[in-house]
Motif scaffolding. Structure first.
Motif, PDB file in Angstrom:
ATOM      1  N   SER A  90       0.847  -1.192   0.000  1.00 51.67           N
ATOM      2  CA  SER A  90       0.000   0.000   0.000  1.00 51.67           C
ATOM      3  C   SER A  90       0.877   1.234   0.000  1.00 51.67           C
ATOM      4  O   SER A  90       1.913   1.261   0.650  1.00 51.67           O
ATOM      5  CB  SER A  90      -0.878   0.033   1.253  1.00 51.67           C
ATOM      6  N   LEU A  91       0.425   2.250  -0.712  1.00 50.84           N
ATOM      7  CA  LEU A  91       1.170   3.506  -0.795  1.00 50.84           C
ATOM      8  C   LEU A  91       0.267   4.605  -0.243  1.00 50.84           C
ATOM      9  O   LEU A  91      -0.831   4.811  -0.759  1.00 50.84           O
ATOM     10  CB  LEU A  91       1.519   3.766  -2.269  1.00 50.84           C
ATOM     11  N   VAL A  92       0.724   5.264   0.830  1.00 50.53           N
ATOM     12  CA  VAL A  92      -0.116   6.312   1.433  1.00 50.53           C
ATOM     13  C   VAL A  92       0.326   7.690   0.946  1.00 50.53           C
ATOM     14  O   VAL A  92       1.457   7.864   0.490  1.00 50.53           O
ATOM     15  CB  VAL A  92      -0.061   6.265   2.982  1.00 50.53           C
ATOM     16  N   PHE A  93      -0.598   8.649   1.030  1.00 50.79           N
ATOM     17  CA  PHE A  93      -0.270  10.032   0.697  1.00 50.79           C
ATOM     18  C   PHE A  93       0.859  10.521   1.583  1.00 50.79           C
ATOM     19  O   PHE A  93       0.766  10.456   2.818  1.00 50.79           O
ATOM     20  CB  PHE A  93      -1.481  10.942   0.966  1.00 50.79           C
ATOM     21  N   PHE A  94       1.913  11.012   0.986  1.00 47.76           N
ATOM     22  CA  PHE A  94       2.982  11.644   1.767  1.00 47.76           C
ATOM     23  C   PHE A  94       2.493  13.004   2.256  1.00 47.76           C
ATOM     24  O   PHE A  94       1.770  13.712   1.554  1.00 47.76           O
ATOM     25  CB  PHE A  94       4.235  11.844   0.908  1.00 47.76           C
ATOM     26  N   GLU A 130       4.047  16.627   4.598  1.00 50.20           N
ATOM     27  CA  GLU A 130       5.315  17.302   4.870  1.00 50.20           C
ATOM     28  C   GLU A 130       6.147  16.506   5.876  1.00 50.20           C
ATOM     29  O   GLU A 130       7.373  16.423   5.765  1.00 50.20           O
ATOM     30  CB  GLU A 130       5.054  18.707   5.454  1.00 50.20           C
ATOM     31  N   THR A 131       5.458  15.944   6.862  1.00 56.05           N
ATOM     32  CA  THR A 131       6.168  15.346   7.998  1.00 56.05           C
ATOM     33  C   THR A 131       6.111  13.829   8.020  1.00 56.05           C
ATOM     34  O   THR A 131       6.777  13.194   8.837  1.00 56.05           O
ATOM     35  CB  THR A 131       5.549  15.863   9.316  1.00 56.05           C
ATOM     36  N   TRP A 132       5.317  13.225   7.152  1.00 54.34           N
ATOM     37  CA  TRP A 132       5.124  11.765   7.225  1.00 54.34           C
ATOM     38  C   TRP A 132       5.254  11.167   5.839  1.00 54.34           C
ATOM     39  O   TRP A 132       4.381  11.357   4.992  1.00 54.34           O
ATOM     40  CB  TRP A 132       3.747  11.463   7.836  1.00 54.34           C
ATOM     41  N   ARG A 133       6.383  10.544   5.587  1.00 58.41           N
ATOM     42  CA  ARG A 133       6.663   9.980   4.260  1.00 58.41           C
ATOM     43  C   ARG A 133       7.130   8.536   4.428  1.00 58.41           C
ATOM     44  O   ARG A 133       8.275   8.209   4.156  1.00 58.41           O
ATOM     45  CB  ARG A 133       7.726  10.835   3.539  1.00 58.41           C
ATOM     46  N   PRO A 134       6.238   7.692   4.903  1.00 51.25           N
ATOM     47  CA  PRO A 134       6.641   6.323   5.249  1.00 51.25           C
ATOM     48  C   PRO A 134       7.069   5.542   4.000  1.00 51.25           C
ATOM     49  O   PRO A 134       6.414   5.604   2.965  1.00 51.25           O
ATOM     50  CB  PRO A 134       5.371   5.717   5.845  1.00 51.25           C
ATOM     51  N   ASP A 135       8.177   4.823   4.114  1.00 53.69           N
ATOM     52  CA  ASP A 135       8.702   4.132   2.938  1.00 53.69           C
ATOM     53  C   ASP A 135       8.975   2.645   3.197  1.00 53.69           C
ATOM     54  O   ASP A 135       9.735   2.013   2.466  1.00 53.69           O
ATOM     55  CB  ASP A 135       9.965   4.834   2.430  1.00 53.69           C
ATOM     56  N   LEU A 185      -1.460  -0.728  -3.973  1.00 54.38           N
ATOM     57  CA  LEU A 185      -2.765  -0.123  -3.713  1.00 54.38           C
ATOM     58  C   LEU A 185      -2.546   1.336  -3.334  1.00 54.38           C
ATOM     59  O   LEU A 185      -1.706   1.647  -2.498  1.00 54.38           O
ATOM     60  CB  LEU A 185      -3.472  -0.865  -2.574  1.00 54.38           C
ATOM     61  N   LEU A 186      -3.319   2.224  -3.949  1.00 55.91           N
ATOM     62  CA  LEU A 186      -3.108   3.661  -3.727  1.00 55.91           C
ATOM     63  C   LEU A 186      -4.089   4.181  -2.686  1.00 55.91           C
ATOM     64  O   LEU A 186      -5.269   3.820  -2.676  1.00 55.91           O
ATOM     65  CB  LEU A 186      -3.271   4.420  -5.047  1.00 55.91           C
ATOM     66  N   ASP A 187      -3.578   5.050  -1.862  1.00 56.68           N
ATOM     67  CA  ASP A 187      -4.309   5.591  -0.721  1.00 56.68           C
ATOM     68  C   ASP A 187      -5.601   6.287  -1.146  1.00 56.68           C
ATOM     69  O   ASP A 187      -5.680   6.890  -2.214  1.00 56.68           O
ATOM     70  CB  ASP A 187      -3.392   6.623  -0.031  1.00 56.68           C
ATOM     71  N   MET A 221      -5.433   8.921  -4.515  1.00 60.53           N
ATOM     72  CA  MET A 221      -4.121   9.117  -5.107  1.00 60.53           C
ATOM     73  C   MET A 221      -4.172   8.807  -6.601  1.00 60.53           C
ATOM     74  O   MET A 221      -4.724   7.792  -7.008  1.00 60.53           O
ATOM     75  CB  MET A 221      -3.079   8.224  -4.430  1.00 60.53           C
ATOM     76  N   SER A 222      -3.585   9.711  -7.390  1.00 59.62           N
ATOM     77  CA  SER A 222      -3.540   9.507  -8.839  1.00 59.62           C
ATOM     78  C   SER A 222      -2.302   8.688  -9.199  1.00 59.62           C
ATOM     79  O   SER A 222      -1.358   8.567  -8.412  1.00 59.62           O
ATOM     80  CB  SER A 222      -3.486  10.859  -9.555  1.00 59.62           C
ATOM     81  N   ILE A 223      -2.310   8.151 -10.400  1.00 58.39           N
ATOM     82  CA  ILE A 223      -1.162   7.367 -10.873  1.00 58.39           C
ATOM     83  C   ILE A 223       0.105   8.227 -10.943  1.00 58.39           C
ATOM     84  O   ILE A 223       1.148   7.823 -10.404  1.00 58.39           O
ATOM     85  CB  ILE A 223      -1.484   6.706 -12.239  1.00 58.39           C
ATOM     86  N   PRO A 224       0.061   9.432 -11.573  1.00 54.27           N
ATOM     87  CA  PRO A 224       1.296  10.234 -11.604  1.00 54.27           C
ATOM     88  C   PRO A 224       1.827  10.550 -10.204  1.00 54.27           C
ATOM     89  O   PRO A 224       3.036  10.517  -9.973  1.00 54.27           O
ATOM     90  CB  PRO A 224       0.862  11.510 -12.347  1.00 54.27           C
ATOM     91  N   GLN A 225       0.926  10.816  -9.259  1.00 50.46           N
ATOM     92  CA  GLN A 225       1.384  11.087  -7.903  1.00 50.46           C
ATOM     93  C   GLN A 225       2.023   9.854  -7.278  1.00 50.46           C
ATOM     94  O   GLN A 225       3.059   9.945  -6.608  1.00 50.46           O
ATOM     95  CB  GLN A 225       0.199  11.559  -7.052  1.00 50.46           C
ATOM     96  N   ALA A 226       1.407   8.694  -7.501  1.00 48.43           N
ATOM     97  CA  ALA A 226       1.986   7.454  -6.973  1.00 48.43           C
ATOM     98  C   ALA A 226       3.382   7.237  -7.539  1.00 48.43           C
ATOM     99  O   ALA A 226       4.330   6.918  -6.816  1.00 48.43           O
ATOM    100  CB  ALA A 226       1.077   6.278  -7.309  1.00 48.43           C
ATOM    101  N   VAL A 227       3.529   7.445  -8.844  1.00 53.54           N
ATOM    102  CA  VAL A 227       4.835   7.229  -9.482  1.00 53.54           C
ATOM    103  C   VAL A 227       5.849   8.238  -8.955  1.00 53.54           C
ATOM    104  O   VAL A 227       7.018   7.900  -8.714  1.00 53.54           O
ATOM    105  CB  VAL A 227       4.710   7.293 -11.023  1.00 53.54           C
ATOM    106  N   ALA A 228       5.408   9.468  -8.721  1.00 54.05           N
ATOM    107  CA  ALA A 228       6.316  10.482  -8.173  1.00 54.05           C
ATOM    108  C   ALA A 228       6.784  10.078  -6.774  1.00 54.05           C
ATOM    109  O   ALA A 228       7.967  10.205  -6.440  1.00 54.05           O
ATOM    110  CB  ALA A 228       5.621  11.851  -8.133  1.00 54.05           C
TER     111      ALA A 228
END
Lengths: 292, 292
Positions: free
Chosen positions: B132-136, B138-143, B162-164, B188-195
C-alpha cells in the motif's frame, strides 16, 4: 459480446447480478469445467438460469474458440468459470482470440480462492506467490513448486497451495489405445497434499516444511457459509493424520503459514485449530508470536 | 445473522445474488466507506435495494461494533464493503467481536483488486506480496513498502500497489481545534503514486525502480467494463507524464512488473501500452522477453 463470467466459489447464488444478466442475454452459455468446480451440478445451474449449458473442457476452450465466439459481434455469448476469470491461461487465450477478431469482450469478476483465502484469518498482504500442487504419478512427480515455497518461506510469507483436480482424465491404457473413456473426477485431499509436500521436503531437504514445526491451514468449500465451509488449522503432522471426513467434500486448498505470522493472525486462526493449545505453542515457540 | 458482504468493485450490479438476499433480509444495512469506494453514490444503492444505508466510517466500525451487532442473534444485519471482506483489519475485528458474543457470522465474498488485477494480462501466480502507498505529507513519508517491493523485485515477482484514499479527513487546523469538519475525499492519482515511488527510490537507492527501465501498469475502475475500465501500461517515466484524464476517475491501482515477466504476459499487456513499440523494446531488452 462475449462475456467471461465468474460464478464465484460455491453455488448458483454466488453469481453477480451483472453476471446473471449476461447469462440471461446470451444465446449460448458455456461452462468451463477443468480448472475448478462449483459445489453443485450443472443441472441445478441450468434450472436456475432457464438455459442449456454447454460443458467446455480444456480441449474445447483451446481448440474450438472460434465456435465459442461464433456471431459474438452481434450476439451475447457467456463462458462461465469458477473462481478467477484470469486464473487459467486458456481463459486469457479466448480473450486474445476475441481481440484478434476485433470483438470487444467483458470480464465479470467475482471471488476466487486468491482473495477468499482471507477467511482463514491470515492477512492477504502477508501472502507471497501462490503455488499449485499436482497429483504425483509413478513417473511424474514435479517439485518445482518447492522453489516458490522456499522463496516465500525465506521472506516469512504465507503460501496458498492450490490442490490439483482431474476431470475428464483418461487412464494410461485408454489413452494408449485412443479410447475416449474418462475416469471419474478426482480432487486432491489435504492429507494427500501434505504427504506429497513431505516427500518433496525429504528429497530437497530445504528445511521449509517441518511436520511438527510448520503450521498450515486447510480450507474446504470456502464461501459455503457456516453449514458448508470448513477451516482446519494445525501442524503439517496433525493435518496429515486427520480422517478425510474432517475436511469433507471438495474443493480443498492449503495455506502454509510463514514466519511473519502476526499474533493477531495466529489468534484469529486458533479458533480453527485441531488443537488450539498446540497451535498457540507452535506459534509462540517456532514463529515467535507473543500472545501476552 | 451478521453478514459481511462484499459489493464487488464497480456498481450496484456487482453484488452477488446471495449478497442481495442478505441485504434484503437485514433490518440494518451499514456501508463501510473508508477503505474503498464504488463508482456510484450511496443513494443509488439505497434506491436499488429499497433500504436505508447507514454509512460506517472507520471510527464507527471500530468503536460501535456492539451497535452494529445489536440483536444480531435474532435479526439479520449487513455490513457492506467494497473489495475484499478481509482486506481491512477492522472487518476482521467485527467478526472477532461477533465470535466473542457467540453469534455465527457469514462472509459473502466477491471480487477484489487482489484477483481482478489479472485483467492487466499478468498472471496472478507471478505476483508477490501486495503493498500500500499512502499520501505523503510534509512530515510523514513512510517508505517501508519499499522493502516489500524490493523483496518482490529480487524474486522477479510483480507487485500490486494499492493507492491511498482519504475519506472523512480533517485538516490539521480543524483537527487541532477539535472541529469535526471534513475535507472532500481524495484519491491518489497514478502520476502522484509514481512520483512518490521515484522519491523513495531516490532516498533508498536500491535499484528497484528505474524511470525508463521499469514497466508498470495502471488500472482504473477495474470491473467497470469496456466503457469505464482503463488499463494503461508503460515505463514509470511514461506513466508519470500522462495527463490525469488518461486515467480518469478513481479508483486507481498500479502494478510494478517483475523480471519474471513471460513474453505472453508482455504481449497481452502490450495492447494497453501508451507506446506498444517501446513497451516491447523494454520487455525484450530489460526483462529478457523473447517475442520471436
Amino acid at each position: 459480446m462475449p462475456y467471461v463470467t465468474s460464478l464465484g466459489l460455491f453455488d448458483e447464488k454466488d453469481i453477480t447480478l451483472r453476471g446473471l444478466e449476461a447469462v440471461r442475454s446470451s444465446t449460448r452459455v458455456y461452462l468451463e469445467t477443468y480448472t475448478s468446480i462449483l459445489a453443485i451440478q450443472k443441472s441445478r445451474l441450468e434450472e436456475f438460469y432457464g438455459k442449456t449449458i454447454i460443458p467446455a473442457d480444456r480441449e474445447m476452450v483451446e481448440t474450438e474458440s472460434d465456435e465459442i465466439l461464433r456471431n459474438a459481434q452481434t450476439e451475447d455469448v457467456a463462458l462461465l468459470v469458477v473462481g478467477d476469470p484470469f486464473g487459467a491461461t486458456t481463459h486469457t487465450d479466448i480473450l486474445l482470440r476475441a481481440r484478434a477478431l476485433g470483438v470487444p469482450t467483458r470480464v465479470i469478476h467475482n471471488a476466487s480462492i486468491t482473495n477468499a483465502v482471507g477467511a482463514c484469518g491470515l492477512q492477504l498482504y502477508n501472502f507471497g506467490q501462490t503455488v499449485s500442487l499436482v497429483f504425483f504419478t509413478e513417473t511424474w512427480r514435479p517439485d518445482s513448486f518447492y522453489d516458490r515455497l522456499r522463496e516465500n518461506a525465506d521472506l516469512g510469507m504465507h503460501t496458498l497451495v492450490l490442490l490439483d483436480i482431474k476431470v475428464k482424465e483418461q487412464s494410461e491404457e485408454n489413452l494408449a489405445r485412443g479410447r475416449k473413456i474418462y475416469e471419474p473426477p478426482r480432487y486432491m485431499s489435504i492429507p494427500q497434499a501434505v504427504a506429497q509436500l513431505a516427500e518433496v521436503e525429504g528429497v530437497r531437504q530445504g528445511g521449509v516444511l517441518a511436520p511438527d514445526r510448520t503450521l498450515a491451514i486447510a480450507l474446504s468449500r470456502v464461501g459455503g457459509g457456516p453449514d458448508n465451509e470448513r477451516i482446519v488449522g494445525g501442524t503439517l503432522a496433525q493435518l496429515r493424520e486427520q480422517p478425510p471426513d474432517v475436511f469433507g467434500e471438495p474443493l480443498h486448498s492449503l495455506v502454509i503459514v510463514g514466519r511473519r505470522l502476526h499474533h493477531l493472525e495466529a489468534e484469529y486462526a486458533a479458533a480453527f485449530a485441531v488443537d488450539a493449545t498446540l497451535w498457540k505453542e507452535v506459534a509462540q515457540n517456532v514463529y515467535g508470536c507473543n500472545f501476552d
